[in-house]
Motif scaffolding. Structure first.
Motif, PDB file in Angstrom:
ATOM      1  N   PRO A   1      17.621 -22.389 -26.129  1.00  0.00           N
ATOM      2  CA  PRO A   1      17.327 -22.884 -27.481  1.00  0.00           C
ATOM      3  C   PRO A   1      18.088 -24.163 -27.821  1.00  0.00           C
ATOM      4  O   PRO A   1      19.209 -24.378 -27.339  1.00  0.00           O
ATOM      5  CB  PRO A   1      17.795 -21.728 -28.371  1.00  0.00           C
ATOM      6  CG  PRO A   1      18.915 -21.097 -27.593  1.00  0.00           C
ATOM      7  CD  PRO A   1      18.523 -21.220 -26.147  1.00  0.00           C
TER       8      PRO A   1
ATOM      9  N   ILE B   1       7.894 -23.874 -30.615  1.00  0.00           N
ATOM     10  CA  ILE B   1       7.713 -23.690 -29.175  1.00  0.00           C
ATOM     11  C   ILE B   1       6.919 -24.885 -28.655  1.00  0.00           C
ATOM     12  O   ILE B   1       5.749 -25.071 -29.008  1.00  0.00           O
ATOM     13  CB  ILE B   1       6.969 -22.379 -28.868  1.00  0.00           C
ATOM     14  CG1 ILE B   1       7.664 -21.197 -29.541  1.00  0.00           C
ATOM     15  CG2 ILE B   1       6.897 -22.151 -27.357  1.00  0.00           C
ATOM     16  CD1 ILE B   1       6.869 -19.910 -29.487  1.00  0.00           C
TER      17      ILE B   1
ATOM     18  N   VAL C   1      14.063 -19.029 -22.138  1.00  0.00           N
ATOM     19  CA  VAL C   1      14.217 -20.331 -22.775  1.00  0.00           C
ATOM     20  C   VAL C   1      15.685 -20.629 -23.051  1.00  0.00           C
ATOM     21  O   VAL C   1      16.527 -19.728 -23.110  1.00  0.00           O
ATOM     22  CB  VAL C   1      13.443 -20.389 -24.117  1.00  0.00           C
ATOM     23  CG1 VAL C   1      11.948 -20.250 -23.891  1.00  0.00           C
ATOM     24  CG2 VAL C   1      13.937 -19.307 -25.080  1.00  0.00           C
TER      25      VAL C   1
ATOM     26  N   THR D   1      14.968 -23.898 -34.602  1.00  0.00           N
ATOM     27  CA  THR D   1      15.192 -23.528 -33.207  1.00  0.00           C
ATOM     28  C   THR D   1      14.007 -23.989 -32.372  1.00  0.00           C
ATOM     29  O   THR D   1      12.867 -23.598 -32.642  1.00  0.00           O
ATOM     30  CB  THR D   1      15.368 -22.007 -33.073  1.00  0.00           C
ATOM     31  OG1 THR D   1      16.438 -21.588 -33.937  1.00  0.00           O
ATOM     32  CG2 THR D   1      15.688 -21.622 -31.644  1.00  0.00           C
TER      33      THR D   1
ATOM     34  N   TYR E   1      12.197 -24.309 -28.618  1.00  0.00           N
ATOM     35  CA  TYR E   1      12.119 -23.796 -27.250  1.00  0.00           C
ATOM     36  C   TYR E   1      11.185 -24.711 -26.453  1.00  0.00           C
ATOM     37  O   TYR E   1      10.017 -24.880 -26.824  1.00  0.00           O
ATOM     38  CB  TYR E   1      11.558 -22.371 -27.226  1.00  0.00           C
ATOM     39  CG  TYR E   1      12.390 -21.346 -27.967  1.00  0.00           C
ATOM     40  CD1 TYR E   1      13.769 -21.285 -27.819  1.00  0.00           C
ATOM     41  CD2 TYR E   1      11.778 -20.420 -28.816  1.00  0.00           C
ATOM     42  CE1 TYR E   1      14.522 -20.330 -28.486  1.00  0.00           C
ATOM     43  CE2 TYR E   1      12.524 -19.459 -29.487  1.00  0.00           C
ATOM     44  CZ  TYR E   1      13.900 -19.425 -29.322  1.00  0.00           C
ATOM     45  OH  TYR E   1      14.642 -18.485 -29.993  1.00  0.00           O
ATOM     46  N   GLN E   2      11.699 -25.294 -25.375  1.00  0.00           N
ATOM     47  CA  GLN E   2      10.897 -26.194 -24.539  1.00  0.00           C
ATOM     48  C   GLN E   2      10.425 -25.433 -23.300  1.00  0.00           C
ATOM     49  O   GLN E   2      11.233 -24.897 -22.535  1.00  0.00           O
ATOM     50  CB  GLN E   2      11.737 -27.400 -24.125  1.00  0.00           C
ATOM     51  CG  GLN E   2      11.001 -28.401 -23.248  1.00  0.00           C
ATOM     52  CD  GLN E   2      10.037 -29.260 -24.050  1.00  0.00           C
ATOM     53  OE1 GLN E   2      10.435 -29.928 -24.993  1.00  0.00           O
ATOM     54  NE2 GLN E   2       8.766 -29.264 -23.670  1.00  0.00           N
TER      55      GLN E   2
END
Length: 311
Positions: free
Chosen positions: A30, A92, A28, A13, A15-16
Motif C-alpha cells: 500500500p 486500485i 499488494v 490507500t 494499490y498498484q
C-alpha cells in the motif's frame, strides 16, 4: 497564511497491480497519503513555499494517523476532533484502470460542528486566503459552506470554494458569494440548463452574467478537460489553452489548480498570473504519479507555455 479546509478527510490507500485477479488473492504494497481535496491543496501549497494551515474534522485512530501523515508532508494542521472514525478510501490501479472504493465517512454531531465553526472563525482571522474543498460529511447541512464563506468574507478574506451538488447550490444562492468557484463545463451546463461547448464561450459569458447566482462572484473558472479552461473575472473573459504534454496521473489536478489560484490570489496577483499559476499547478500534478504533487522542476516550461487570451 493560507487556510485550507477539508471537512471529510480520508486515509487514501493506493494499490498498484499489473492485473487485478477477481475472486482470488491479490498481494499488494500500500501507498498511504493524507487524502481529501483540501489536503491535496495543502500539499501543493507546501511545495510552492506557502505558509499553510489545514483544518477540518478528524476522528478516532484513523484521524490520529491522518495527523501523522500530514506531519510527514510538512502540513501544519489544527483540526477539530470528532467521535466518529475518519474514513479510508482505496484506489486500485490495475490493467490501465483505476477502481476506487470510497467510504462515506463518519456522522458529525451538531456540537462537533459548532466546535469546528468556532475554530474556523478564529483561524480565518489569521489567514490571508481560505480554500474550502470537497464534500460535507454526514450530519452537516448543505448550507454550511455558504455560512463559512460568509465568515471569511466578513473578515475580509478571499475564499475559494471547490465543491458540487447541494453544497454548491446553497453557496450560489446565498447572499454572500465566494471569491472563486471552479466547476467543469458539464457542471456549469447543468447549473445553467444549457449545452454549451468550448466553441460557445462568448455565449457562456453572457449567460453567466445574466444569472444572478454567478454575476457577483469575482472569479468563475470553468474547466474543459483537454480543451483547457475559460475564466471570467469582473466582466472580463479569458480562454486558457494548455501545452500538449502527456499526463501520467490526473487525480488531484483540480485540487492542485485551486492551490495555484490561492497562491496567486493571496499575493494580489494580476489576472494573467492567477490563471497561469492555477493551470500550471493542475498540469504539473497530472505529469506526476503522486496525487497532489507537482513536477516542480518543469515549472518554467509549463507556466510559460500556457496561453491566456482575452475573449
Amino acid at each position: 497564511m493560507i487556510l485550507t479546509v477539508t471537512m471529510n478527510p480520508s486515509i487514501d490507500t493506493a494499490y498498484q497491480l499489473d492485473h487485478l485477479i477477481i475472486d482470488d488473492v491479490n498481494r499488494v504494497v500500500p501507498k498511504k497519503t493524507a487524502g481529501g481535496k483540501g489536503l491535496n491543496v495543502s500539499r501543493v501549497l507546501v511545495q510552492l513555499g506557502d505558509d499553510v494551515l489545514a483544518t477540518g474534522l478528524l476522528g478516532g485512530h484513523a484521524g490520529a494517523y491522518l495527523g501523522s501523515l500530514m506531519d510527514a508532508d510538512n502540513i501544519s494542521h489544527r483540526f477539530t476532533p470528532i467521535a466518529g472514525e475518519s474514513r479510508t478510501c482505496v484506489a486500485i490501479l490495475h490493467d490501465g484502470n483505476q477502481t476506487e472504493l470510497l467510504e462515506s465517512g463518519p456522522e458529525v454531531s451538531a456540537e462537533e460542528l459548532e466546535a469546528f465553526l468556532a475554530n474556523y472563525a478564529e483561524l480565518v482571522e489569521q489567514a490571508d486566503c481560505v480554500t474550502i474543498s470537497g464534500s460535507l460529511p454526514k450530519g452537516v447541512a448543505a448550507d454550511t459552506y455558504a455560512g463559512m464563506v460568509a465568515t471569511a468574507a466578513a473578515a475580509g478574506r478571499p475564499v475559494l470554494l471547490d465543491t458540487s451538488g447541494a453544497a454548491l447550490d446553497a453557496a450560489l444562492n446565498a447572499e454572500v458569494k465566494p471569491t472563486l468557484i471552479k466547476p467543469n463545463l458539464t457542471e456549469i451546463n447543468g447549473l445553467l440548463g444549457t449545452s454549451f461547448t468550448p466553441d460557445d464561450l462568448p455565449a457562456l459569458k453572457t449567460a453567466l452574467e445574466a444569472d444572478t447566482r454567478f454575476a457577483s462572484i469575482p472569479w468563475v473558472v470553468v474547466t474543459m478537460g483537454g480543451a483547457g479552461a475559460v475564466a471570467f473575472h469582473e466582466g472580463r473573459g479569458y480562454r486558457v489553452i494548455m501545452p500538449n504534454i502527456p499526463a501520467v496521473n490526473a487525480t488531484g489536478s483540480g485540487d492542485s489548480t485551486i492551490a495555484g489560484f490561492a497562491h496567486a490570489i493571496a499575493r494580489n496577483a494580476d489576472d494573467d498570473t492567477v490563471l497561469r499559476c492555477g493551470n500550471a499547478c493542475g498540469k504539473l500534478n497530472a505529469m506526476d504519479p503522486q496525487t497532489g504533487h507537482l513536477v516542480i522542476d518543469r515549472w518554467d516550461e509549463v507556466y510559460n507555455a500556457i496561453q491566456v487570451n482575452e475573449l
